[in-house]
Each structure stands twice: as C-alpha cells, then as structure tokens.
Write a protein that holds these residues in place. Structure first.
Motif, PDB file in Angstrom:
ATOM      1  N   GLY A 199       0.816  -1.206   0.000  1.00 56.21           N
ATOM      2  CA  GLY A 199       0.000   0.000   0.000  1.00 56.21           C
ATOM      3  C   GLY A 199       0.852   1.260   0.000  1.00 56.21           C
ATOM      4  N   ASP A 231      -0.181   8.047  -4.930  1.00 59.71           N
ATOM      5  CA  ASP A 231       0.581   7.580  -6.087  1.00 59.71           C
ATOM      6  C   ASP A 231       1.509   8.695  -6.549  1.00 59.71           C
ATOM      7  OD1 ASP A 231      -0.882   9.395  -7.658  1.00 59.71           O
ATOM      8  OD2 ASP A 231      -2.176   7.853  -8.515  1.00 59.71           O
ATOM      9  N   GLN A 260      -4.334   7.074  -2.013  1.00 61.33           N
ATOM     10  CA  GLN A 260      -4.477   5.627  -2.200  1.00 61.33           C
ATOM     11  C   GLN A 260      -4.897   4.915  -0.912  1.00 61.33           C
ATOM     12  OE1 GLN A 260      -3.756   4.093  -5.429  1.00 61.33           O
ATOM     13  NE2 GLN A 260      -4.067   6.287  -5.827  1.00 61.33           N
ATOM     14  N   THR A 274      -7.799   4.083   0.044  1.00 60.12           N
ATOM     15  CA  THR A 274      -8.863   3.092  -0.150  1.00 60.12           C
ATOM     16  C   THR A 274      -8.483   2.056  -1.196  1.00 60.12           C
ATOM     17  OG1 THR A 274      -9.945   4.606  -1.722  1.00 60.12           O
ATOM     18  CG2 THR A 274     -10.747   4.627   0.555  1.00 60.12           C
ATOM     19  N   SER A 275      -7.216   2.035  -1.579  1.00 64.98           N
ATOM     20  CA  SER A 275      -6.764   1.022  -2.529  1.00 64.98           C
ATOM     21  C   SER A 275      -6.856  -0.357  -1.890  1.00 64.98           C
ATOM     22  CB  SER A 275      -5.322   1.291  -2.959  1.00 64.98           C
ATOM     23  OG  SER A 275      -4.428   1.046  -1.877  1.00 64.98           O
ATOM     24  N   PRO A 276      -6.967  -1.408  -2.685  1.00 65.43           N
ATOM     25  CA  PRO A 276      -7.057  -2.757  -2.102  1.00 65.43           C
ATOM     26  C   PRO A 276      -5.866  -3.103  -1.214  1.00 65.43           C
ATOM     27  CG  PRO A 276      -7.671  -2.803  -4.423  1.00 65.43           C
ATOM     28  CD  PRO A 276      -7.143  -1.433  -4.159  1.00 65.43           C
ATOM     29  N   GLU A 277      -4.664  -2.674  -1.619  1.00 61.10           N
ATOM     30  CA  GLU A 277      -3.471  -2.997  -0.847  1.00 61.10           C
ATOM     31  C   GLU A 277      -3.490  -2.309   0.519  1.00 61.10           C
ATOM     32  OE1 GLU A 277      -2.505  -3.121  -5.247  1.00 61.10           O
ATOM     33  OE2 GLU A 277      -3.471  -1.700  -3.871  1.00 61.10           O
ATOM     34  N   THR A 278      -3.843  -1.015   0.528  1.00 59.68           N
ATOM     35  CA  THR A 278      -3.868  -0.287   1.791  1.00 59.68           C
ATOM     36  C   THR A 278      -4.977  -0.805   2.694  1.00 59.68           C
ATOM     37  OG1 THR A 278      -2.976   1.691   0.711  1.00 59.68           O
ATOM     38  CG2 THR A 278      -4.041   1.997   2.845  1.00 59.68           C
ATOM     39  N   GLU A 279      -6.144  -1.031   2.122  1.00 57.46           N
ATOM     40  CA  GLU A 279      -7.255  -1.507   2.953  1.00 57.46           C
ATOM     41  C   GLU A 279      -6.970  -2.890   3.516  1.00 57.46           C
ATOM     42  OE1 GLU A 279     -12.129  -1.902   2.892  1.00 57.46           O
ATOM     43  OE2 GLU A 279     -11.096  -0.534   1.515  1.00 57.46           O
ATOM     44  N   GLN A 297       5.478   0.163  -4.250  1.00 56.92           N
ATOM     45  CA  GLN A 297       5.214   0.947  -5.451  1.00 56.92           C
ATOM     46  C   GLN A 297       5.818   2.347  -5.312  1.00 56.92           C
ATOM     47  OE1 GLN A 297       1.078   0.302  -7.099  1.00 56.92           O
ATOM     48  NE2 GLN A 297       0.696  -0.425  -5.012  1.00 56.92           N
ATOM     49  N   GLN A 312      -9.503   8.930   3.176  1.00 56.88           N
ATOM     50  CA  GLN A 312      -9.247   9.246   1.775  1.00 56.88           C
ATOM     51  C   GLN A 312      -9.656  10.690   1.450  1.00 56.88           C
ATOM     52  OE1 GLN A 312      -7.823   7.350  -0.543  1.00 56.88           O
ATOM     53  NE2 GLN A 312      -8.647   7.844  -2.569  1.00 56.88           N
TER      54      GLN A 312
END
Length: 445
Positions: free
Chosen positions: A212, A216, A222, A224-229, A387, A431
């Motif tokens: 996460g 970016d 980010q 609420t990105s899948p990785e962070t969540e 990333q 977010q």
C-alpha cells in the motif's frame, strides 16, 4: 516539492494549545536554558544526570519541560513556527528537522559541531545524520535513534512450539499471536492510540510492506486502494482479536509496560524499547525477550527510521548556552556516563557508531544491539514502499501537512480499533482528508 509552511494550521494549533508567542510560563530568562522534551525513559535519565552538567557549567541553569509525545510535538511545533522563543532546546525528530531548517526556524548546528573539540559529527550513524541535515549541514543532532523490530517472549514461544523465521512475515506473527493468546496473556501488543507518531508509526510499516501507499506518483490518495485496505484490515483484526486490552488508547508507553510486566507475549515497536525491557528496575522479563526484524509481507525490510534529536530554535536568546547543553547530552562521554552510572542497557541506542564498539555495551546489548544497528542501516526513507511514491519517509510522510493529516487519519484508525466503525468507513473518511492534501500538490506540479 519543497515543504510549505501551513500558517493557518499552525496558528490554529497555537490557539488550541493556549499560548505560544509570549507565553511567560514557558519562557527563558538570564542564564536559564529551557529544554522541551518528550517524557520517555531515556530523557528521564538525562534529567537525572543533568546536575552533573550544571556542576560543570555553573553559569547555566537548566529548566526542563517534559510532555507526552503528542503534547510535545504539538507544543514545540506551535512555539517554533510562531517564533515564540519559549524554548532554547527543542526535542524534535527527522520528520521536522529538514522542513524547519528550510523554513529558517532552526540554528545550523554544524557551525557548532565543527568547532567543538572531540564532538565528531561523523560518528553519528550515516542514515540518521542524513535525515537530520539540510543542504549538507545538521540542524539537529540525535539523542537516540531507532528502527522497529519484533520483541517476543522466548520462553512462551518455546512452550507453544513456535519458531519464527529469521525474517518473520506478518502472517507468521498473527498465527503466533492467536496460538499464544489466553485470558491472562494477550498474544501481541500494537499501538492503537491516535496520533501520527502513535498508531500510524507501526501501521505505516504494515501498509508499506503489504504494497500500500498514501499517494501515487501524481499525488492521488491511495488510502482506499485494495493494498492499503488489506493492510489496515489486517492490523485492526490482529489487535482486536489478540491484542492488549484497551488497544485503542495504547501507545508506546502502554505497550512497554504490558510486555515488561509479562502481560503480553509479543510487541512490534521501536528498537529503543530495550531500555525498558532489559532494565531490571522496570522489567520482569529481563533476559526472556527475543528480537527479530520488523515483520514483512512483500519487502525484505520494513523497519522505520526515527530519531529523537535536539535542535535550537532561531528565536532562542541563548544559542551558545543551548549548544553547550546539547553537546553534553549527545556526546560520546555522555553515553559512557549513562552506562557506568545507570547501567549499560540504558545507554541511548542508535545514535553513534562508536557506541557499538564499546566492549561493555557490546556485552550488555548482545541480544539486541547488532539487530538495532542493522535495522537502522536497512531502513530506506527514500524508497519506503513497494510501489513508487512522491514522498519520503517510512512511518511518516516528510511533508508539512502530515502532522495534521496523519493525526486525522489516525483518529479514524483508532475508531476502527475501538469498534466504533468499520475499516472501510474509516479509510473512506481518511481518503477525503488525503484528497485535500493531494490536490494542493497536484496543482503545484
């Protein structure tokens, strides 16, 4: 992008704290040097030894203002930003130093270090020295430095038949916590207390290693990105299921007490915690603690880089006297004094390379010293995430807005740990906070 002064935010903070510029109760006068510092164990030791400084410097009287971590950050930031001049010495970190130096708020300490016989600025651990520098000069000097690692009860893991990998994964840690958890013993202690330097310190390393990030490369949030969540959900689930009682209000100090008193089996936090855990006067588990690198998911190393350091606000009227105190408290001789008079396990760790060459300290720190130094050297603030990101910093973002943004986000996370809202709800609100910050950076690209 250059750091920017958030005048309105600082002014609001100043008013909320009831007194910045001109607050007489915190002022310096005559030969009194007023020092604002965090009330951690190493700083308490410094106060105990300060009479020796005053005896050697009879023209200087020291006045200590000790505050909790969150209070210290808020008060010192507001005072320095508003030019109040209340403090002659301010305990700050590698988050503030370069930003404040660029803003012209701090005295250039390299001008002093190079003129002080035997002080040896180059003896500081290079990663810390770099983090406290601006344009090649140091604007604060480290009192102690730290990374993060996993601390665990060797005896309890052995009894449960648990063997951790040399570089444990977070899933291993979660599985161990579940197996160790029982009514009279929590499986793990993790910070849940609100504060950008509290719950977000360990949590950000989890976010980083799970893939996460906060923004970016174009400063789009980010959170609420899948990785962070996934990372935040993992952390919240772990501490809610197998963490300490009252996790939502637990910070570094509370977790240190929990492990030192034998109430938890594991703790992931700062390497500097050894000063409590290995001190027989404070700990019931001396010699029972094992140490492992910061748990990982996708990265080889995930430990943070942090240092509590001492700087001189430019509006202090006692620059020379302030430096005399700072140079005493951060010199090689002070470290030896702590070891000889208070115990080698209480030597402030992670600041000077020469500390790790002292035979007495090598013996006292055999279980944790080499790993502490290795963790500090492996921390990578320039590339903290899987990333690419437009910011630096492992457990914080080195931007001025993070002090407010991180505090707001931490409150959402703490609410999720307390069960007041879901992780998804917390991150959705977070977010929005991050979008307001990211938008200003996008507009200035």
């Amino acid at each position: 992008m250059k750091p920017r002064l958030l005048t309105a935010a600082v002014s609001a903070l100043c008013l909320a704290l009831s007194g910045c510029a001109g607050a007489g109760s915190f002022g310096s006068s005559g030969n009194t040097v007023t020092i604002a510092m965090v009330s951690n164990s190493q700083m308490t030791d410094a106060q105990k030894l300060a009479k020796q400084f005053e005896a050697a410097n009879p023209d200087i009287h020291l006045r200590f203002i000790t505050l909790s971590e969150n209070q210290a950050r808020a008060k010192i930031t507001a005072s320095t930003a508003m030019g109040g001049g209340e403090f002659d010495v301010a305990m700050i970190s590698n988050y503030e130093t370069a930003q404040w130096a660029q803003n012209g708020w701090l005295v250039n300490l390299s001008d002093y270090t190079r003129k002080t016989p035997g002080y040896d600025e180059n003896d500081f651990i290079p990663s810390l020295r770099k983090s406290l520098s601006y344009n090649g000069d140091m604007y604060s000097v480290p009192f102690y430095g730290e990374s993060s690692f996993l601390m665990y009860r060797k005896d309890l893991l052995a009894q449960a038949g648990i063997t951790l990998s040399p570089k444990p994964t977070w899933q291993e840690v979660a599985d161990a916590a579940a197996k160790l958890d029982r009514p009279d013993l929590a499986g793990i202690c993790l910070r849940g207390k609100p504060g950008w330097g509290e719950v977000l310190a360990p949590l950000n390393t989890v976010i980083n290693t799970f893939g996460g990030r906060w923004f970016d490369e174009q400063w789009h949030p980010q959170l609420t990105s899948p990785e962070t969540e996934r990372a935040v959900q993992f952390y919240v689930d772990l501490v809610r299921a197998h963490g300490e009682p009252g996790a939502a209000t637990s910070g570094f100090g509370e977790c240190a007490t929990q492990l030192a008193q034998g109430r938890v089996a594991m703790w992931y936090d700062a390497t500097s915690a050894v000063s409590v855990l290995e001190d027989a006067e404070q700990s019931k588990v001396v010699g029972k603690i094992g140490y492992a690198p910061a748990p990982i998911a996708q990265q080889d190393h995930s430990g943070w880089l942090y240092t509590w350091a001492l700087g001189i606000p430019v509006n202090s009227k006692h620059h020379d006297a302030a430096w005399r105190f700072i140079s005493w408290m951060t010199d090689k001789a002070y470290l030896r004094t702590v070891g000889e008079q208070l115990g080698w396990e209480r030597v402030p760790p992670g600041s000077r390379l020469s500390t790790y060459q002292m035979p007495e300290y090598q013996q006292a720190s055999a279980a944790f010293g080499p790993l502490t130094l290795e963790s500090i050297e492996n921390a990578n603030p320039d590339h903290p995430t899987v990333q690419p990101v437009p910011y630096t910093g492992v457990q914080f973002l080195a931007i001025p807005e993070f002090q407010d943004l991180g505090t707001r986000v931490s409150q959402q996370v703490s609410a999720a740990i307390a069960g007041q809202k879901s992780v998804h709800e917390a991150l959705t609100q977070a977010q929005e906070y991050a979008e307001a910050v990211g938008k200003t950076y996008r507009e200035n690209q």
